[in-house]
Design a protein around this motif. Sequence first.
Motif, PDB file in Angstrom:
ATOM      1  N   VAL A  22       0.853  -1.188   0.000  1.00  0.00           N
ATOM      2  CA  VAL A  22       0.000   0.000   0.000  1.00  0.00           C
ATOM      3  C   VAL A  22       0.888   1.236   0.000  1.00  0.00           C
ATOM      4  O   VAL A  22       1.807   1.350   0.811  1.00  0.00           O
ATOM      5  N   GLN A  23       0.581   2.152  -0.901  1.00  0.00           N
ATOM      6  CA  GLN A  23       1.351   3.389  -0.999  1.00  0.00           C
ATOM      7  C   GLN A  23       0.505   4.563  -0.515  1.00  0.00           C
ATOM      8  O   GLN A  23      -0.699   4.615  -0.744  1.00  0.00           O
ATOM      9  N   LEU A  24       1.177   5.506   0.140  1.00  0.00           N
ATOM     10  CA  LEU A  24       0.532   6.730   0.613  1.00  0.00           C
ATOM     11  C   LEU A  24       1.213   7.919  -0.040  1.00  0.00           C
ATOM     12  O   LEU A  24       2.441   8.004  -0.040  1.00  0.00           O
ATOM     13  N   VAL A  25       0.426   8.828  -0.576  1.00  0.00           N
ATOM     14  CA  VAL A  25       0.962  10.031  -1.201  1.00  0.00           C
ATOM     15  C   VAL A  25       0.329  11.246  -0.550  1.00  0.00           C
ATOM     16  O   VAL A  25      -0.901  11.409  -0.568  1.00  0.00           O
ATOM     17  N   GLU A  26       1.178  12.103   0.029  1.00  0.00           N
ATOM     18  CA  GLU A  26       0.713  13.314   0.705  1.00  0.00           C
ATOM     19  C   GLU A  26       0.837  14.510  -0.226  1.00  0.00           C
ATOM     20  O   GLU A  26       1.676  14.533  -1.124  1.00  0.00           O
ATOM     21  N   SER A  27       0.041  15.522   0.048  1.00  0.00           N
ATOM     22  CA  SER A  27       0.139  16.786  -0.666  1.00  0.00           C
ATOM     23  C   SER A  27      -0.402  17.897   0.223  1.00  0.00           C
ATOM     24  O   SER A  27      -1.107  17.625   1.203  1.00  0.00           O
ATOM     25  N   GLY A  28      -0.045  19.132  -0.129  1.00  0.00           N
ATOM     26  CA  GLY A  28      -0.624  20.277   0.554  1.00  0.00           C
ATOM     27  C   GLY A  28       0.296  21.036   1.477  1.00  0.00           C
ATOM     28  O   GLY A  28      -0.105  22.058   2.046  1.00  0.00           O
ATOM     29  N   GLY A  29       1.508  20.580   1.665  1.00  0.00           N
ATOM     30  CA  GLY A  29       2.424  21.318   2.527  1.00  0.00           C
ATOM     31  C   GLY A  29       2.904  22.600   1.869  1.00  0.00           C
ATOM     32  O   GLY A  29       2.579  22.893   0.718  1.00  0.00           O
ATOM     33  N   GLY A  30       3.655  23.388   2.634  1.00  0.00           N
ATOM     34  CA  GLY A  30       4.189  24.630   2.087  1.00  0.00           C
ATOM     35  C   GLY A  30       4.586  25.598   3.169  1.00  0.00           C
ATOM     36  O   GLY A  30       4.682  25.243   4.348  1.00  0.00           O
ATOM     37  N   LEU A  31       4.799  26.838   2.746  1.00  0.00           N
ATOM     38  CA  LEU A  31       5.185  27.920   3.637  1.00  0.00           C
ATOM     39  C   LEU A  31       3.971  28.800   3.907  1.00  0.00           C
ATOM     40  O   LEU A  31       3.271  29.216   2.964  1.00  0.00           O
ATOM     41  N   VAL A  32       3.740  29.085   5.182  1.00  0.00           N
ATOM     42  CA  VAL A  32       2.596  29.911   5.547  1.00  0.00           C
ATOM     43  C   VAL A  32       2.997  30.811   6.714  1.00  0.00           C
ATOM     44  O   VAL A  32       3.862  30.448   7.521  1.00  0.00           O
ATOM     45  N   GLN A  33       2.378  31.969   6.793  1.00  0.00           N
ATOM     46  CA  GLN A  33       2.664  32.888   7.888  1.00  0.00           C
ATOM     47  C   GLN A  33       1.951  32.451   9.159  1.00  0.00           C
ATOM     48  O   GLN A  33       0.919  31.765   9.090  1.00  0.00           O
ATOM     49  N   PRO A  34       2.464  32.832  10.314  1.00  0.00           N
ATOM     50  CA  PRO A  34       1.754  32.529  11.568  1.00  0.00           C
ATOM     51  C   PRO A  34       0.321  33.023  11.517  1.00  0.00           C
ATOM     52  O   PRO A  34       0.053  34.132  11.034  1.00  0.00           O
ATOM     53  N   GLY A  35      -0.584  32.180  12.012  1.00  0.00           N
ATOM     54  CA  GLY A  35      -1.998  32.501  11.964  1.00  0.00           C
ATOM     55  C   GLY A  35      -2.694  32.018  10.706  1.00  0.00           C
ATOM     56  O   GLY A  35      -3.937  32.064  10.633  1.00  0.00           O
ATOM     57  N   GLY A  36      -1.925  31.556   9.749  1.00  0.00           N
ATOM     58  CA  GLY A  36      -2.492  31.087   8.493  1.00  0.00           C
ATOM     59  C   GLY A  36      -3.001  29.662   8.553  1.00  0.00           C
ATOM     60  O   GLY A  36      -2.999  29.023   9.625  1.00  0.00           O
ATOM     61  N   SER A  37      -3.429  29.161   7.393  1.00  0.00           N
ATOM     62  CA  SER A  37      -4.027  27.828   7.303  1.00  0.00           C
ATOM     63  C   SER A  37      -3.417  27.041   6.156  1.00  0.00           C
ATOM     64  O   SER A  37      -2.971  27.615   5.161  1.00  0.00           O
ATOM     65  N   LEU A  38      -3.418  25.731   6.328  1.00  0.00           N
ATOM     66  CA  LEU A  38      -3.036  24.799   5.276  1.00  0.00           C
ATOM     67  C   LEU A  38      -3.916  23.569   5.395  1.00  0.00           C
ATOM     68  O   LEU A  38      -4.385  23.238   6.492  1.00  0.00           O
TER      69      LEU A  38
END
Length: 123
Positions: free
Chosen positions: A2-18
């Motif tokens: 079984v393989q798992l693929v993640e996405s959605g990370g990155g750089l965000v300012q404090p107080g922000g959302s991901l």
Amino acid sequence: QVQLVESGGGLVQPGGSLRLSCVASGSIVSIRAMGWYRQAPGKERELVARCTSGGCTNYANSVKGRFTISRDNAKNTVYLQMNSLKPEDTAVYYCNAEGIYRNGSVYRNFVSWGQGTQVTVSS
């Protein structure tokens, strides 16, 4: 397997959302649990949030009220909505899944990890 693929990370300012996503693929029969862990530099990997057959109610104290985990069983996908992000949330986030997969005519247990996605909270 079984393989798992993640996405959605990155750089965000404090107080922000991901929002992180993790999709499981392979000869999956069933998934007992899916969740997110993280590892910051110089620290051990720790549980962030986890969904089991009992529901998506297991959260680290440090993220309660800010992060929400959800799961789409039909898509073998787990999400992590992260709000009010803090610099101390900076880490590599890993998806984890446990369940049963089919190997030919045999059913076997699996525990799989994704490759990790970097989340950096900084101004």
